[in-house]
Design an enzyme around this catalytic site. Structure first.
Site, short mmCIF file in Angstrom:
data_model
loop_
_atom_site.label_atom_id
_atom_site.label_comp_id
_atom_site.label_asym_id
_atom_site.label_seq_id
_atom_site.Cartn_x
_atom_site.Cartn_y
_atom_site.Cartn_z
N CYS A 168 46.74 76.86 41.80
CA CYS A 168 46.66 75.77 41.04
C CYS A 168 46.95 74.24 41.55
CB CYS A 168 47.42 75.91 39.68
SG CYS A 168 47.65 74.59 38.59
N CYS A 195 49.66 72.38 39.82
CA CYS A 195 50.78 72.95 39.97
C CYS A 195 51.73 72.66 41.51
CB CYS A 195 50.79 74.47 39.99
SG CYS A 195 50.15 75.00 38.37
#
Length: 116
Positions: A35, A38
């Site tokens: 991600c 992230c």
């Protein structure tokens, strides 16, 4: 990720003890290695862990490894940051968030925790 990171790595085995039974506020970052947002949040989460070391807990939970916990807390997008107080999820933020707003929220939980 720093070798001396002060954040906790959560799993199904330690989630209850570290989060639900915690005497201090806990910020849990639900994330995944693939991600992009992230990865943007990772250094912020590490800084928060250092800032609040000894006063609150900052933890990371990999949703790919712990999908049952992600499902339990209705994590539908990542990153999702959930603040826990006295074992209850009290606030959530989805997506990238500025460090200042996360710091303010954690300070508010600490203030509430000390008043309780």
């Amino acid at each position: 990720m720093a070798d001396d990171a002060t954040y906790l790595t959560l799993t199904a085995d330690n989630f209850e003890a570290e989060v639900l039974q915690s005497d201090v506020p806990v910020l849990v970052d639900f994330w995944a290695a693939w991600c992009g947002p992230c990865r943007i949040m990772n250094p912020i989460v590490e800084e928060l862990a250092d800032t609040f070391a000894g006063r609150a807990k900052v933890a990371k939970l990999n949703v790919d490894d712990e999908d049952a916990l992600a499902l339990k807390y209705h994590v539908m997008a990542i990153p999702t940051l959930i603040f826990f107080q006295h074992g209850e999820a009290v606030e959530r933020i989805e997506g990238v968030a500025p460090k200042d707003s996360l710091t303010e929220r954690m300070e508010a939980l600490l203030t509430a925790n000390s008043a309780a």
